[in-house]
Design a protein around this motif. Structure first.
Motif, PDB file in Angstrom:
ATOM      1  N   THR A   1     -21.858 -92.385  35.607  1.00  0.00           N
ATOM      2  CA  THR A   1     -23.274 -92.031  35.686  1.00  0.00           C
ATOM      3  C   THR A   1     -23.825 -92.284  37.089  1.00  0.00           C
ATOM      4  OG1 THR A   1     -25.402 -92.271  34.549  1.00  0.00           O
ATOM      5  CG2 THR A   1     -24.252 -94.302  35.076  1.00  0.00           C
TER       6      THR A   1
ATOM      7  N   LEU B   1     -30.778 -93.161  39.153  1.00  0.00           N
ATOM      8  CA  LEU B   1     -31.917 -92.720  39.963  1.00  0.00           C
ATOM      9  C   LEU B   1     -32.742 -93.942  40.343  1.00  0.00           C
ATOM     10  CD1 LEU B   1     -32.895 -89.514  37.995  1.00  0.00           C
ATOM     11  CD2 LEU B   1     -32.178 -89.599  40.391  1.00  0.00           C
TER      12      LEU B   1
ATOM     13  N   GLY C   1     -25.757 -94.837  43.110  1.00  0.00           N
ATOM     14  CA  GLY C   1     -27.212 -94.878  43.214  1.00  0.00           C
ATOM     15  C   GLY C   1     -27.703 -93.698  44.026  1.00  0.00           C
ATOM     16  N   ILE C   2     -28.787 -93.084  43.576  1.00  0.00           N
ATOM     17  CA  ILE C   2     -29.381 -91.924  44.252  1.00  0.00           C
ATOM     18  C   ILE C   2     -30.882 -92.177  44.348  1.00  0.00           C
ATOM     19  CG2 ILE C   2     -29.923 -89.464  44.007  1.00  0.00           C
ATOM     20  CD1 ILE C   2     -27.134 -89.326  44.081  1.00  0.00           C
ATOM     21  N   TYR C   3     -31.433 -92.009  45.526  1.00  0.00           N
ATOM     22  CA  TYR C   3     -32.899 -92.080  45.646  1.00  0.00           C
ATOM     23  C   TYR C   3     -33.504 -90.947  44.832  1.00  0.00           C
ATOM     24  CZ  TYR C   3     -37.555 -91.496  47.566  1.00  0.00           C
ATOM     25  OH  TYR C   3     -38.906 -91.348  47.693  1.00  0.00           O
ATOM     26  N   GLY C   4     -34.468 -91.277  43.965  1.00  0.00           N
ATOM     27  CA  GLY C   4     -35.007 -90.284  43.032  1.00  0.00           C
ATOM     28  C   GLY C   4     -36.505 -90.066  43.141  1.00  0.00           C
TER      29      GLY C   4
END
Lengths: 219, 219
Positions: A154, A157, A181-184
């Motif tokens: 996974t 966000l 991890g993704i900046y959301g």
């Protein structure tokens, strides 16, 4: 990461699962709970599972005071009251809210209305001197708890208005094997990320899954 | 699929991209627009791009009347008024709403408040005798339009309360190469799926991407 992560509500499934994975990755973790004894019991259990010593248990106030970075993983019902009581202990700290305000009826899960817009925005209002972010809403507690799952499939966000804080939380997601991890977006866009958990619950029911979310075209 | 799909707002980027991909997959498509001439011009352009004949153009009322399944891809501003005017033409039909009610300011995109809860729920209220679903909120119009993109790397969350209707829309997603349709919950959970587009816009800005969403652990 040489910072200590505190997990308020660390005896619940989401907090416990993240604590386990972080400790496994070498990060010192403090489990917080309303009762210190419950926190200590969970810490003891997790030390055994992870095979590490750097997990301790405190009451929530002690956890908030001692940790450098604090995850809020308490049930929505007690969210506002707890944060209000910890305002001073959390001054200047990076706070990560993963709480999903959901209701359940015979048609499944649905998002609750939150006057501040989202759990994360409620945290921001109650903790004006903390660095509030939102993340880890969709990570399956079942998969986190199961160390035979060597890669948790996974993305996470990460939302917030403080670049240094969101960057740190992106790193904290990335230490869990398989997770990215993704900046959301900014904190004002947290509601829909929290609420999307209701859709993932519908997916889980329909497909007998522990669904997560991956963002495509980001490398 | 031997049914004809109508695309209201089929001259805009999202409607046009989906029309192109559906027509390529062999599905007869009717482009709808406020002005029939604009719809015919877009249909002509898409026939050339797709190398097929089964794309026609009509005004929105003609499109709604002739199509079996109707995608709503108009700007949010005209959404309610258009649907109200098409109520009779859409009786009994499967309607797919892909509209994202968003505002923009100097901090980026954010979801607009919708009194009915979401664009899809507004459609449900205005079209009480149609079979309203919500889907295709996050598919990049840029990737759809670019036929050199042979696989569009995204899932499509399909929401609705009518199982036969959501199953058909899941199939309609699946005819686009690379795309998978996934049931994503009841229509009351449409708001957060629409609003998540604001987060994907933030992702696109930060990572220079055309982000999509994949659901993990569903096979």
């Amino acid at each position: 990461m040489d910072q200590t992560v505190g997990v308020l509500g660390g005896t619940g499934p989401q907090g416990k699962g993240l604590a386990l994975r972080w400790a496994k990755a070498g990060i010192p973790v403090i489990i917080g709970s309303r009762k210190a004894e419950r926190a200590e019991a969970t810490a003891d259990e997790l030390r055994g599972l992870a095979g590490v010593e750097h997990i301790t248990g405190r009451d929530n106030a002690g956890c908030a005071a001692e940790a450098d970075v604090v995850l809020i993983a308490v049930p929505w019902e007690g969210h506002g009251e707890l944060l209000e009581s910890l305002r001073d202990a959390l001054v200047g700290k990076i706070v990560i809210d993963c709480v999903n305000p959901l209701g359940f009826d015979n048609q499944g899960a649905y998002p609750l209305r939150v006057p501040e817009g989202s759990a994360a925005q409620q945290a921001e209002q109650l903790l004006p001197d903390s660095r509030v972010t939102a993340a880890f809403h969709h990570v399956s507690a079942v998969l986190l708890a199961d160390l035979s799952v060597s890669e948790v499939d996974t993305d996470v966000l990460v939302l917030g208005d403080d670049r240094e804080a969101t960057d740190l939380v992106v790193s904290l997601a990335g230490v869990i094997p398989g997770v990215r991890g993704i900046y959301g977006g900014r904190l004002r866009n947290a509601h829909q990320v929290e609420a999307l958990t209701a859709n993932l619950i519908a997916v889980n029911r329909r497909y007998k899954a522990h669904a997560g979310v991956r963002i495509t075209d980001v490398t």
